[in-house]
Design a protein around this motif. Structure first.
Motif, mmCIF file in Angstrom:
data_model
loop_
_atom_site.group_PDB
_atom_site.id
_atom_site.type_symbol
_atom_site.label_atom_id
_atom_site.label_comp_id
_atom_site.label_asym_id
_atom_site.label_seq_id
_atom_site.Cartn_x
_atom_site.Cartn_y
_atom_site.Cartn_z
ATOM 1 N N ASP A 201 0.821 -1.215 0.000
ATOM 2 C CA ASP A 201 0.000 0.000 0.000
ATOM 3 C C ASP A 201 0.855 1.266 0.000
ATOM 4 O O ASP A 201 0.331 2.365 0.183
ATOM 5 C CB ASP A 201 -0.932 0.013 1.210
ATOM 6 N N ASN A 202 2.157 1.116 -0.199
ATOM 7 C CA ASN A 202 3.053 2.275 -0.260
ATOM 8 C C ASN A 202 3.902 2.205 -1.534
ATOM 9 O O ASN A 202 4.602 1.219 -1.761
ATOM 10 C CB ASN A 202 3.977 2.324 0.959
ATOM 11 N N ALA A 203 3.806 3.223 -2.341
ATOM 12 C CA ALA A 203 4.646 3.296 -3.538
ATOM 13 C C ALA A 203 6.041 3.786 -3.146
ATOM 14 O O ALA A 203 6.219 4.441 -2.111
ATOM 15 C CB ALA A 203 4.031 4.244 -4.556
ATOM 16 N N PRO A 204 7.052 3.486 -3.966
ATOM 17 C CA PRO A 204 8.374 4.042 -3.695
ATOM 18 C C PRO A 204 8.338 5.572 -3.742
ATOM 19 O O PRO A 204 7.515 6.163 -4.444
ATOM 20 C CB PRO A 204 9.246 3.473 -4.828
ATOM 21 N N GLU A 205 9.213 6.193 -2.974
ATOM 22 C CA GLU A 205 9.317 7.646 -2.961
ATOM 23 C C GLU A 205 10.747 8.041 -3.315
ATOM 24 O O GLU A 205 11.698 7.618 -2.661
ATOM 25 C CB GLU A 205 8.948 8.204 -1.584
ATOM 26 N N ILE A 206 10.882 8.858 -4.377
ATOM 27 C CA ILE A 206 12.199 9.314 -4.810
ATOM 28 C C ILE A 206 12.405 10.737 -4.311
ATOM 29 O O ILE A 206 11.570 11.608 -4.525
ATOM 30 C CB ILE A 206 12.328 9.273 -6.352
ATOM 31 N N THR A 207 13.530 10.956 -3.653
ATOM 32 C CA THR A 207 13.903 12.289 -3.185
ATOM 33 C C THR A 207 15.249 12.651 -3.778
ATOM 34 O O THR A 207 16.211 11.874 -3.660
ATOM 35 C CB THR A 207 13.994 12.333 -1.651
ATOM 36 N N VAL A 208 15.314 13.814 -4.458
ATOM 37 C CA VAL A 208 16.589 14.289 -5.017
ATOM 38 C C VAL A 208 17.329 15.011 -3.891
ATOM 39 O O VAL A 208 16.947 16.104 -3.462
ATOM 40 C CB VAL A 208 16.355 15.220 -6.214
ATOM 41 N N LEU A 209 18.408 14.376 -3.409
ATOM 42 C CA LEU A 209 19.168 14.957 -2.303
ATOM 43 C C LEU A 209 20.087 16.081 -2.778
ATOM 44 O O LEU A 209 20.243 17.088 -2.086
ATOM 45 C CB LEU A 209 19.988 13.871 -1.604
ATOM 46 N N VAL A 230 15.842 6.714 -2.395
ATOM 47 C CA VAL A 230 14.613 6.007 -2.751
ATOM 48 C C VAL A 230 14.158 5.208 -1.535
ATOM 49 O O VAL A 230 14.918 4.428 -0.969
ATOM 50 C CB VAL A 230 14.822 5.078 -3.957
ATOM 51 N N ARG A 231 12.898 5.409 -1.140
ATOM 52 C CA ARG A 231 12.364 4.774 0.073
ATOM 53 C C ARG A 231 11.013 4.157 -0.224
ATOM 54 O O ARG A 231 10.184 4.751 -0.916
ATOM 55 C CB ARG A 231 12.219 5.820 1.182
ATOM 56 N N ASP A 232 10.817 2.937 0.283
ATOM 57 C CA ASP A 232 9.524 2.274 0.197
ATOM 58 C C ASP A 232 9.207 1.743 1.591
ATOM 59 O O ASP A 232 9.955 0.942 2.148
ATOM 60 C CB ASP A 232 9.547 1.126 -0.821
ATOM 61 N N ARG A 233 8.087 2.184 2.187
ATOM 62 C CA ARG A 233 7.771 1.854 3.573
ATOM 63 C C ARG A 233 7.272 0.423 3.740
ATOM 64 O O ARG A 233 7.140 -0.060 4.871
ATOM 65 C CB ARG A 233 6.729 2.835 4.115
ATOM 66 N N ASP A 234 6.951 -0.254 2.629
ATOM 67 C CA ASP A 234 6.535 -1.648 2.732
ATOM 68 C C ASP A 234 7.734 -2.524 3.069
ATOM 69 O O ASP A 234 8.881 -2.094 3.029
ATOM 70 C CB ASP A 234 5.870 -2.102 1.435
ATOM 71 N N SER A 235 7.430 -3.795 3.369
ATOM 72 C CA SER A 235 8.483 -4.735 3.737
ATOM 73 C C SER A 235 8.522 -5.884 2.745
ATOM 74 O O SER A 235 7.628 -6.057 1.925
ATOM 75 C CB SER A 235 8.258 -5.264 5.158
ATOM 76 N N GLY A 236 9.570 -6.690 2.861
ATOM 77 C CA GLY A 236 9.699 -7.854 1.992
ATOM 78 C C GLY A 236 9.779 -7.464 0.528
ATOM 79 O O GLY A 236 10.362 -6.446 0.156
ATOM 80 N N GLU A 237 9.155 -8.279 -0.308
ATOM 81 C CA GLU A 237 9.174 -8.019 -1.745
ATOM 82 C C GLU A 237 8.496 -6.692 -2.086
ATOM 83 O O GLU A 237 8.890 -5.998 -3.022
ATOM 84 C CB GLU A 237 8.484 -9.172 -2.477
ATOM 85 N N ASN A 238 7.482 -6.333 -1.304
ATOM 86 C CA ASN A 238 6.775 -5.077 -1.566
ATOM 87 C C ASN A 238 7.653 -3.853 -1.346
ATOM 88 O O ASN A 238 7.347 -2.771 -1.853
ATOM 89 C CB ASN A 238 5.541 -4.980 -0.669
ATOM 90 N N GLY A 239 8.702 -4.011 -0.571
ATOM 91 C CA GLY A 239 9.581 -2.891 -0.301
ATOM 92 C C GLY A 239 10.891 -2.936 -1.045
ATOM 93 O O GLY A 239 11.750 -2.060 -0.855
ATOM 94 N N GLN A 240 11.077 -3.942 -1.899
ATOM 95 C CA GLN A 240 12.300 -4.039 -2.696
ATOM 96 C C GLN A 240 12.148 -3.183 -3.956
ATOM 97 O O GLN A 240 11.225 -3.388 -4.740
ATOM 98 C CB GLN A 240 12.586 -5.494 -3.070
ATOM 99 N N VAL A 241 13.078 -2.250 -4.133
ATOM 100 C CA VAL A 241 12.953 -1.240 -5.190
ATOM 101 C C VAL A 241 14.092 -1.393 -6.192
ATOM 102 O O VAL A 241 15.243 -1.644 -5.819
ATOM 103 C CB VAL A 241 12.971 0.177 -4.582
#
Length: 347
Positions: A201-209, A230-241
Protein backbone atom coordinates in the motif's frame (compact mmCIF):
# COMPACT_ATOMS: atom_id res chain seq x y z
CA UNK A 1 -30.28 -25.05 50.41
CA UNK A 2 -27.46 -22.74 49.41
CA UNK A 3 -24.36 -24.53 48.27
CA UNK A 4 -22.18 -22.62 50.73
CA UNK A 5 -24.27 -23.62 53.79
CA UNK A 6 -21.85 -25.25 56.29
CA UNK A 7 -22.16 -28.93 57.27
CA UNK A 8 -24.13 -29.48 60.47
CA UNK A 9 -26.91 -27.14 59.46
CA UNK A 10 -30.41 -28.43 60.24
CA UNK A 11 -33.64 -28.06 58.30
CA UNK A 12 -36.99 -29.02 59.90
CA UNK A 13 -39.17 -31.44 57.96
CA UNK A 14 -42.93 -31.86 58.15
CA UNK A 15 -44.11 -33.97 61.08
CA UNK A 16 -46.33 -36.96 60.44
CA UNK A 17 -49.78 -37.28 62.05
CA UNK A 18 -51.38 -40.50 63.29
CA UNK A 19 -55.02 -40.60 64.41
CA UNK A 20 -54.51 -43.66 66.65
CA UNK A 21 -53.74 -43.45 70.33
CA UNK A 22 -51.22 -44.97 72.62
CA UNK A 23 -48.49 -47.14 71.22
CA UNK A 24 -50.29 -47.26 67.89
CA UNK A 25 -49.53 -43.61 67.38
CA UNK A 26 -45.89 -43.63 68.52
CA UNK A 27 -43.90 -42.58 65.45
CA UNK A 28 -40.35 -43.23 64.35
CA UNK A 29 -38.72 -41.67 61.27
CA UNK A 30 -36.44 -43.11 58.66
CA UNK A 31 -34.59 -41.40 55.74
CA UNK A 32 -33.23 -42.98 52.61
CA UNK A 33 -29.51 -43.29 52.83
CA UNK A 34 -27.48 -40.42 51.30
CA UNK A 35 -23.91 -39.40 52.20
CA UNK A 36 -24.77 -35.70 52.06
CA UNK A 37 -27.68 -35.83 54.52
CA UNK A 38 -28.74 -37.56 57.71
CA UNK A 39 -31.89 -37.56 59.83
CA UNK A 40 -32.20 -36.20 63.33
CA UNK A 41 -35.32 -36.27 65.47
CA UNK A 42 -35.88 -33.48 67.99
CA UNK A 43 -38.16 -34.01 70.97
CA UNK A 44 -40.69 -31.19 71.25
CA UNK A 45 -42.81 -30.19 74.24
CA UNK A 46 -45.77 -32.57 74.58
CA UNK A 47 -43.74 -35.57 73.38
CA UNK A 48 -43.97 -34.81 69.70
CA UNK A 49 -40.99 -35.63 67.54
CA UNK A 50 -39.72 -33.15 64.97
CA UNK A 51 -37.73 -34.74 62.12
CA UNK A 52 -34.82 -32.61 60.92
CA UNK A 53 -32.63 -32.91 57.84
CA UNK A 54 -28.95 -32.53 58.78
CA UNK A 55 -26.36 -31.48 56.20
CA UNK A 56 -23.35 -33.78 56.47
CA UNK A 57 -21.11 -32.63 53.59
CA UNK A 58 -20.40 -29.41 51.70
CA UNK A 59 -22.69 -29.16 48.70
CA UNK A 60 -21.56 -28.27 45.19
CA UNK A 61 -24.35 -27.22 42.86
CA UNK A 62 -22.06 -27.60 39.87
CA UNK A 63 -21.67 -31.31 40.67
CA UNK A 64 -25.23 -32.05 41.85
CA UNK A 65 -28.00 -29.48 41.82
CA UNK A 66 -30.75 -31.52 43.53
CA UNK A 67 -31.36 -34.54 45.73
CA UNK A 68 -34.39 -36.85 45.91
CA UNK A 69 -34.95 -38.29 49.39
CA UNK A 70 -37.80 -40.27 50.95
CA UNK A 71 -38.85 -39.69 54.56
CA UNK A 72 -40.78 -42.56 56.15
CA UNK A 73 -42.84 -42.35 59.34
CA UNK A 74 -43.65 -45.70 61.05
CA UNK A 75 -46.11 -46.11 63.95
CA UNK A 76 -45.76 -48.50 66.92
CA UNK A 77 -48.72 -50.71 66.13
CA UNK A 78 -48.78 -54.40 65.18
CA UNK A 79 -48.74 -54.70 62.33
CA UNK A 80 -46.90 -51.42 61.88
CA UNK A 81 -48.25 -48.87 59.49
CA UNK A 82 -46.17 -46.25 57.67
CA UNK A 83 -46.42 -43.18 55.51
CA UNK A 84 -43.87 -41.62 53.20
CA UNK A 85 -43.19 -38.25 51.72
CA UNK A 86 -40.75 -37.29 49.04
CA UNK A 87 -38.22 -34.66 50.04
CA UNK A 88 -36.61 -32.79 47.14
CA UNK A 89 -33.58 -30.69 48.05
CA UNK A 90 -32.70 -28.00 45.50
CA UNK A 91 -29.18 -26.62 45.81
CA UNK A 92 -29.15 -22.91 45.09
CA UNK A 93 -26.17 -21.40 43.35
CA UNK A 94 -23.47 -19.33 44.99
CA UNK A 95 -20.89 -17.43 42.98
CA UNK A 96 -18.11 -19.82 43.88
CA UNK A 97 -16.74 -20.25 40.35
CA UNK A 98 -14.84 -17.60 38.43
CA UNK A 99 -14.98 -17.44 34.62
CA UNK A 100 -12.25 -19.42 32.88
CA UNK A 101 -10.90 -18.58 29.41
CA UNK A 102 -10.47 -21.50 27.05
CA UNK A 103 -6.95 -20.24 26.24
CA UNK A 104 -4.42 -18.14 28.07
CA UNK A 105 -3.16 -16.60 24.82
CA UNK A 106 -5.26 -15.96 21.70
CA UNK A 107 -3.38 -15.29 18.46
CA UNK A 108 -4.47 -13.92 15.11
CA UNK A 109 -2.87 -12.68 11.90
CA UNK A 110 -4.63 -10.05 9.78
CA UNK A 111 -3.76 -7.96 6.73
CA UNK A 112 -3.24 -4.24 7.20
CA UNK A 113 -5.89 -3.37 4.59
CA UNK A 114 -8.63 -5.16 6.55
CA UNK A 115 -11.81 -3.02 6.44
CA UNK A 116 -12.97 -1.36 9.65
CA UNK A 117 -15.46 -3.59 11.45
CA UNK A 118 -13.94 -6.86 10.24
CA UNK A 119 -13.76 -9.78 12.73
CA UNK A 120 -10.29 -10.63 14.01
CA UNK A 121 -10.83 -13.41 16.57
CA UNK A 122 -13.24 -14.59 19.25
CA UNK A 123 -12.39 -15.28 22.88
CA UNK A 124 -14.48 -17.55 25.09
CA UNK A 125 -14.77 -17.97 28.83
CA UNK A 126 -17.05 -20.38 30.68
CA UNK A 127 -18.48 -20.12 34.19
CA UNK A 128 -19.87 -23.16 35.98
CA UNK A 129 -22.27 -21.07 38.06
CA UNK A 130 -25.92 -20.53 37.16
CA UNK A 131 -27.98 -17.46 36.40
CA UNK A 132 -26.27 -14.12 36.64
CA UNK A 133 -23.36 -15.76 38.47
CA UNK A 134 -22.57 -17.71 35.32
CA UNK A 135 -23.27 -14.92 32.83
CA UNK A 136 -19.94 -13.68 31.43
CA UNK A 137 -19.21 -10.28 29.91
CA UNK A 138 -15.99 -9.32 28.12
CA UNK A 139 -13.99 -6.10 28.18
CA UNK A 140 -10.51 -4.72 27.68
CA UNK A 141 -8.10 -4.74 30.56
CA UNK A 142 -5.76 -1.84 31.22
CA UNK A 143 -4.69 -1.20 27.61
CA UNK A 144 -3.20 1.82 25.76
CA UNK A 145 -5.47 4.19 23.87
CA UNK A 146 -4.09 3.08 20.50
CA UNK A 147 -5.48 -0.41 21.11
CA UNK A 148 -9.03 0.77 21.88
CA UNK A 149 -8.93 3.09 18.86
CA UNK A 150 -8.10 0.19 16.54
CA UNK A 151 -9.95 -2.76 18.11
CA UNK A 152 -13.33 -3.32 19.78
CA UNK A 153 -14.77 -6.31 21.64
CA UNK A 154 -18.38 -7.42 21.84
CA UNK A 155 -19.12 -7.69 25.57
CA UNK A 156 -21.50 -10.63 25.09
CA UNK A 157 -19.98 -12.71 22.30
CA UNK A 158 -16.28 -12.02 22.95
CA UNK A 159 -15.68 -11.22 19.29
CA UNK A 160 -12.81 -8.81 18.63
CA UNK A 161 -13.22 -6.59 15.54
CA UNK A 162 -11.25 -3.80 13.94
CA UNK A 163 -12.40 -0.33 14.99
CA UNK A 164 -9.92 1.70 12.94
CA UNK A 165 -7.57 1.37 9.95
CA UNK A 166 -4.51 -0.80 10.55
CA UNK A 167 -1.09 0.18 9.24
CA UNK A 168 1.75 -2.31 9.18
CA UNK A 169 4.24 0.51 8.81
CA UNK A 170 2.96 2.14 12.03
CA UNK A 171 2.84 -1.03 14.11
CA UNK A 172 3.13 -4.64 13.00
CA UNK A 173 2.15 -6.30 16.30
CA UNK A 174 -0.40 -5.63 19.03
CA UNK A 175 -0.56 -7.35 22.40
CA UNK A 176 -3.21 -6.55 25.00
CA UNK A 177 -5.24 -8.12 27.80
CA UNK A 178 -8.94 -8.98 27.94
CA UNK A 179 -11.10 -9.57 31.00
CA UNK A 180 -14.04 -11.91 31.54
CA UNK A 181 -16.33 -10.95 34.45
CA UNK A 182 -19.34 -12.84 35.78
CA UNK A 183 -22.44 -11.32 37.39
CA UNK A 184 -20.98 -11.76 40.86
CA UNK A 185 -17.80 -9.83 40.07
CA UNK A 186 -15.35 -12.73 39.67
CA UNK A 187 -12.91 -12.35 36.78
CA UNK A 188 -10.38 -14.11 34.58
CA UNK A 189 -7.86 -12.65 32.14
CA UNK A 190 -6.24 -13.66 28.88
CA UNK A 191 -3.70 -12.22 26.46
CA UNK A 192 -4.42 -11.37 22.81
CA UNK A 193 -1.62 -11.14 20.25
CA UNK A 194 -2.42 -9.81 16.77
CA UNK A 195 0.18 -9.78 13.99
CA UNK A 196 -0.38 -7.33 11.12
CA UNK A 197 0.81 -8.55 7.71
CA UNK A 198 2.14 -6.16 5.11
CA UNK A 199 0.26 -5.20 1.98
CA UNK A 200 1.72 -3.24 -0.94
CA UNK A 201 0.00 0.00 0.00
CA UNK A 202 3.05 2.28 -0.26
CA UNK A 203 4.65 3.30 -3.54
CA UNK A 204 8.37 4.04 -3.70
CA UNK A 205 9.32 7.65 -2.96
CA UNK A 206 12.20 9.31 -4.81
CA UNK A 207 13.90 12.29 -3.18
CA UNK A 208 16.59 14.29 -5.02
CA UNK A 209 19.17 14.96 -2.30
CA UNK A 210 21.59 16.93 -4.46
CA UNK A 211 21.96 18.03 -8.07
CA UNK A 212 25.27 19.14 -9.59
CA UNK A 213 24.26 21.43 -12.41
CA UNK A 214 25.73 22.91 -14.51
CA UNK A 215 28.40 20.33 -15.35
CA UNK A 216 31.46 21.23 -17.47
CA UNK A 217 31.58 19.37 -20.73
CA UNK A 218 35.03 18.03 -19.99
CA UNK A 219 33.86 16.27 -16.79
CA UNK A 220 35.32 12.76 -16.69
CA UNK A 221 33.11 9.69 -17.18
CA UNK A 222 31.60 8.61 -13.86
CA UNK A 223 31.15 12.15 -12.51
CA UNK A 224 28.22 12.24 -10.05
CA UNK A 225 25.64 14.74 -11.25
CA UNK A 226 22.75 13.82 -8.89
CA UNK A 227 22.29 11.95 -5.60
CA UNK A 228 18.90 10.33 -4.96
CA UNK A 229 17.22 8.65 -1.98
CA UNK A 230 14.61 6.01 -2.75
CA UNK A 231 12.36 4.77 0.07
CA UNK A 232 9.52 2.27 0.20
CA UNK A 233 7.77 1.85 3.57
CA UNK A 234 6.54 -1.65 2.73
CA UNK A 235 8.48 -4.73 3.74
CA UNK A 236 9.70 -7.85 1.99
CA UNK A 237 9.17 -8.02 -1.75
CA UNK A 238 6.77 -5.08 -1.57
CA UNK A 239 9.58 -2.89 -0.30
CA UNK A 240 12.30 -4.04 -2.70
CA UNK A 241 12.95 -1.24 -5.19
CA UNK A 242 14.74 -1.15 -8.53
CA UNK A 243 15.63 2.06 -10.38
CA UNK A 244 16.30 2.87 -14.03
CA UNK A 245 16.68 5.89 -16.29
CA UNK A 246 14.58 6.70 -19.33
CA UNK A 247 15.51 9.27 -21.92
CA UNK A 248 18.37 9.78 -24.39
CA UNK A 249 21.29 11.10 -22.39
CA UNK A 250 24.89 10.08 -21.66
CA UNK A 251 23.91 9.30 -18.05
CA UNK A 252 23.44 6.16 -16.00
CA UNK A 253 22.19 5.31 -12.51
CA UNK A 254 24.22 3.39 -9.95
CA UNK A 255 22.93 1.93 -6.67
CA UNK A 256 24.69 3.07 -3.52
CA UNK A 257 24.32 2.07 0.13
CA UNK A 258 21.22 2.57 2.28
CA UNK A 259 18.75 2.98 -0.57
CA UNK A 260 20.75 5.76 -2.23
CA UNK A 261 21.36 6.05 -5.96
CA UNK A 262 23.83 8.12 -7.96
CA UNK A 263 23.25 9.50 -11.43
CA UNK A 264 26.64 9.63 -13.15
CA UNK A 265 27.99 10.55 -16.57
CA UNK A 266 28.23 7.44 -18.72
CA UNK A 267 30.38 8.97 -21.47
CA UNK A 268 32.02 12.25 -22.46
CA UNK A 269 29.78 15.29 -22.64
CA UNK A 270 29.74 17.68 -25.60
CA UNK A 271 28.01 21.01 -25.10
CA UNK A 272 28.16 21.70 -28.81
CA UNK A 273 25.95 18.65 -29.39
CA UNK A 274 23.62 19.09 -26.40
CA UNK A 275 23.75 21.83 -23.82
CA UNK A 276 21.07 20.23 -21.62
CA UNK A 277 20.16 16.68 -20.70
CA UNK A 278 16.80 15.56 -19.28
CA UNK A 279 16.20 12.08 -17.88
CA UNK A 280 13.43 10.45 -15.85
CA UNK A 281 14.30 8.26 -12.89
CA UNK A 282 11.80 5.43 -12.48
CA UNK A 283 11.55 3.41 -9.25
CA UNK A 284 9.49 0.18 -9.15
CA UNK A 285 8.76 -2.00 -6.12
CA UNK A 286 8.09 -5.73 -6.11
CA UNK A 287 4.33 -5.18 -6.03
CA UNK A 288 4.14 -3.06 -9.17
CA UNK A 289 3.89 0.42 -7.63
CA UNK A 290 6.25 3.11 -8.92
CA UNK A 291 7.41 6.70 -8.65
CA UNK A 292 9.29 9.01 -11.04
CA UNK A 293 11.53 12.04 -10.73
CA UNK A 294 13.00 14.39 -13.34
CA UNK A 295 16.71 15.14 -13.45
CA UNK A 296 17.83 18.06 -15.63
CA UNK A 297 21.50 19.06 -15.99
CA UNK A 298 23.04 21.88 -17.98
CA UNK A 299 26.40 21.41 -19.69
CA UNK A 300 28.74 24.38 -19.52
CA UNK A 301 31.21 25.26 -22.23
CA UNK A 302 34.89 24.44 -22.26
CA UNK A 303 37.20 25.98 -24.87
CA UNK A 304 37.64 22.72 -26.76
CA UNK A 305 37.03 24.06 -30.28
CA UNK A 306 39.55 26.21 -32.22
CA UNK A 307 38.20 28.89 -34.56
CA UNK A 308 37.98 27.99 -38.24
CA UNK A 309 38.85 30.56 -40.91
CA UNK A 310 37.16 30.05 -44.27
CA UNK A 311 37.90 32.15 -47.36
CA UNK A 312 34.56 32.87 -48.91
CA UNK A 313 35.95 34.85 -51.89
CA UNK A 314 39.19 36.60 -52.90
CA UNK A 315 40.42 38.73 -55.82
CA UNK A 316 43.26 37.17 -57.75
CA UNK A 317 44.42 40.53 -59.01
CA UNK A 318 44.22 44.06 -57.64
CA UNK A 319 44.93 47.14 -59.68
CA UNK A 320 47.79 49.17 -58.32
CA UNK A 321 45.67 52.27 -58.35
CA UNK A 322 42.84 50.63 -56.34
CA UNK A 323 41.76 53.05 -53.63
CA UNK A 324 42.39 52.31 -49.99
CA UNK A 325 39.61 50.20 -48.50
CA UNK A 326 39.08 48.11 -51.59
CA UNK A 327 37.84 44.63 -50.54
CA UNK A 328 40.30 42.04 -51.72
CA UNK A 329 38.90 39.00 -49.83
CA UNK A 330 35.89 37.89 -47.79
CA UNK A 331 36.63 35.60 -44.84
CA UNK A 332 34.16 33.57 -42.68
CA UNK A 333 35.17 32.71 -39.10
CA UNK A 334 33.56 29.89 -37.06
CA UNK A 335 34.02 28.91 -33.38
CA UNK A 336 31.60 26.35 -31.88
CA UNK A 337 32.32 27.38 -28.31
CA UNK A 338 30.17 29.90 -26.46
CA UNK A 339 30.81 33.03 -24.47
CA UNK A 340 34.38 34.32 -24.39
CA UNK A 341 35.49 30.94 -25.74
CA UNK A 342 33.63 31.67 -28.94
CA UNK A 343 34.64 35.32 -29.31
CA UNK A 344 37.23 35.54 -32.16
CA UNK A 345 39.75 38.27 -33.03
CA UNK A 346 41.49 38.26 -36.38
CA UNK A 347 44.85 39.86 -37.31
Amino acid sequence: IGELIPPGSRFPLEMARDADAGSNSLLTYQLTSNPSFSLSVKEKPGGKKQPELVLEKVLDREKQSSFELVLMAVDGGDPARSGTVQVRVNVTDANDNAPVFSKRIYEAQVAENLPVGSPVLRVQATDADAGSNGRVSYSFGNVPDDVTSLFAIDSESGEVRTAGPLDFEENSKYSFGLEARDGGGLTDHCEVQIDITDENDNAPEITVLSLSSPVPEDAPTGTVVALLKVRDRDSGENGQVSCELSGEAPLSIVASSGGSYKVVTASALDREQASEHRVTVQAHDGGGLSDTAKVVITVTDVNDNAPKLIVSSALSEVSEDAPSGTVVALLHVQDRDSGVNGEVRCS
